[in-house]
Design an enzyme around this catalytic site. Structure first.
Site, PDB file in Angstrom:
ATOM      1  N   GLY A  81     -67.090  42.598  -0.225  1.00 36.69           N
ATOM      2  CA  GLY A  81     -67.816  41.318  -0.340  1.00 36.69           C
ATOM      3  C   GLY A  81     -69.249  41.342   0.152  1.00 36.69           C
ATOM      4  CB  SER A  82     -71.688  43.960   1.132  1.00 34.48           C
ATOM      5  OG  SER A  82     -71.874  44.764   0.001  1.00 34.48           O
ATOM      6  CG  ASN A  83     -73.349  43.218  -4.156  1.00 30.78           C
ATOM      7  OD1 ASN A  83     -74.582  43.226  -4.267  1.00 30.78           O
ATOM      8  ND2 ASN A  83     -72.616  44.323  -4.190  1.00 30.78           N
ATOM      9  CG  MET A  85     -62.616  47.126  -7.350  1.00 27.69           C
ATOM     10  SD  MET A  85     -64.022  47.982  -8.075  1.00 27.69           S
ATOM     11  CE  MET A  85     -63.307  49.594  -8.320  1.00 27.69           C
ATOM     12  CG  LEU A 115     -63.278  40.672 -16.591  1.00 24.14           C
ATOM     13  CD1 LEU A 115     -64.691  40.118 -16.756  1.00 24.14           C
ATOM     14  CD2 LEU A 115     -62.439  39.750 -15.725  1.00 24.14           C
ATOM     15  CG  ASN A 148     -70.289  44.293 -13.129  1.00 23.35           C
ATOM     16  OD1 ASN A 148     -69.770  44.027 -12.045  1.00 23.35           O
ATOM     17  ND2 ASN A 148     -70.300  45.525 -13.614  1.00 23.35           N
ATOM     18  CG  HIS A 188     -72.304  50.173 -12.734  1.00 23.07           C
ATOM     19  ND1 HIS A 188     -70.954  50.361 -12.525  1.00 23.07           N
ATOM     20  CD2 HIS A 188     -72.822  51.401 -13.006  1.00 23.07           C
ATOM     21  CE1 HIS A 188     -70.666  51.643 -12.677  1.00 23.07           C
ATOM     22  NE2 HIS A 188     -71.780  52.292 -12.967  1.00 23.07           N
ATOM     23  CG  ASP A 214     -70.695  44.207 -23.865  1.00 20.78           C
ATOM     24  OD1 ASP A 214     -69.977  44.934 -23.132  1.00 20.78           O
ATOM     25  OD2 ASP A 214     -71.635  44.658 -24.547  1.00 20.78           O
TER      26      ASP A 214
HETATM   27  C1  GRF Z   1     -70.775  47.536  -5.297  1.00 17.28           C
HETATM   28  O1  GRF Z   1     -71.218  48.860  -5.096  1.00 17.28           O
HETATM   29  C2  GRF Z   1     -70.951  47.133  -6.729  1.00 17.28           C
HETATM   30  O2  GRF Z   1     -72.058  47.720  -7.340  1.00 17.28           O
HETATM   31  C3  GRF Z   1     -69.692  47.642  -7.372  1.00 17.28           C
HETATM   32  O3  GRF Z   1     -68.688  47.407  -6.406  1.00 17.28           O
HETATM   33  C4  GRF Z   1     -69.268  47.426  -5.109  1.00 17.28           C
HETATM   34  C5  GRF Z   1     -68.881  46.144  -4.453  1.00 17.28           C
HETATM   35  O4  GRF Z   1     -69.296  46.079  -3.112  1.00 17.28           O
HETATM   36  N1  GRF Z   1     -69.443  46.985  -8.631  1.00 17.28           N
HETATM   37  P1  GRF Z   1     -69.164  44.725  -2.300  1.00 17.28           P
HETATM   38  O5  GRF Z   1     -67.697  44.319  -2.363  1.00 17.28           O
HETATM   39  O6  GRF Z   1     -70.064  43.710  -2.907  1.00 17.28           O
HETATM   40  O7  GRF Z   1     -69.577  45.090  -0.900  1.00 17.28           O
END
Ligand code: GRF
Length: 210
Positions: free
Chosen positions: A20-22, A98, A101, A115, A117, A149
């Site tokens: 959940g860091s993003n 993860m 979809l 998303n 990546h 997509d």
């Molecule tokens: C990130 O590296 C993102 O690019 C990938 O999954 C990871 C998620 O990290 N899709 P977090 O859960 O947001 O810390």
């Protein structure tokens, strides 16, 4: 259904599976006032053990869990889609989600799923992108925010941030420097979408000229 930018405020539904860091980066940007008109309407996890759920409790964000393990994809996705609709979500934000979809889910939110990546797409789609980039020996790495997509890590690119791969890097140090870029890129990409100053021309996400 209009483009996400036609909605004020822009309500996000953030889908997570882990750390959940993003999610934290996006929530912090909202709190700091750098994403005006953007709200997190709901966070949805497909696992009960996602650390991001503790983040939601700390930040007071509404969260829901729909365990995906052992369930048919279409059935699970239908529950998630219902929840997103109940919360009147305008933009679905995959943040370490993860789970592939279903086509039905993607069709239900056209150009309204994004998303992040951890590679400069189209290089290194799929799992362990940072390790793939490191093993390949590229000199530039980075991250990509893109629309989702029906193909894996494939939709129109909204924003990319690149960093040099250092001679002193190992895969882990590279991944951690890419993650710092992700935390800048994701709020910036959402700000662009919220601004409504961009449009999609085929695969190209470009500044609106008229
Ligand atoms: C990130 O590296 C993102 O690019 C990938 O999954 C990871 C998620 O990290 N899709 P977090 O859960 O947001 O810390």
């Amino acid at each position: 259904m209009g483009s996400p930018s036609q909605h004020h405020p822009l309500k996000l539904g953030v889908l997570i599976s882990g750390r959940g860091s993003n999610l934290i980066a996006i929530a912090s940007s909202i709190r700091k006032g750098s994403l005006p008109g953007v709200q997190i309407a709901v966070v949805i996890s497909n696992t009960a053990s996602a650390c991001g759920l503790a983040v939601c409790r700390e930040l007071g964000l509404p969260s829901e869990v729909f365990v995906s393990k052992g369930r048919p994809r279409a059935e699970h996705d239908a529950d998630v889609a219902d929840c997103l609709r109940q919360h009147r979500v305008d933009l679905v934000v995959l943040a370490g989600y993860m789970r592939l979809l279903s086509p039905e889910f993607i069709a239900a939110f056209p150009n309204r799923i994004v998303n992040i990546h951890p590679s400069l797409l189209p290089a290194f789609p799929g799992l362990d992108a940072q390790q793939q980039a490191f093993d390949y020996g590229v000199k530039l790495a980075g991250c990509t925010v893109h629309f989702v997509d029906e193909h894996l890590d494939h939709g129109a690119v909204i924003l990319q941030r690149a960093i040099p791969v250092l001679d002193t890097d190992v895969a882990e140090s590279l991944a951690s420097r890419i993650l710092k870029e992700e935390h800048i890129a994701y709020p910036a990409a959402i700000a662009r979408i919220a601004s409504g100053e961009y449009e999609l021309r085929g695969r190209r996400y470009v500044r609106r000229t008229s």
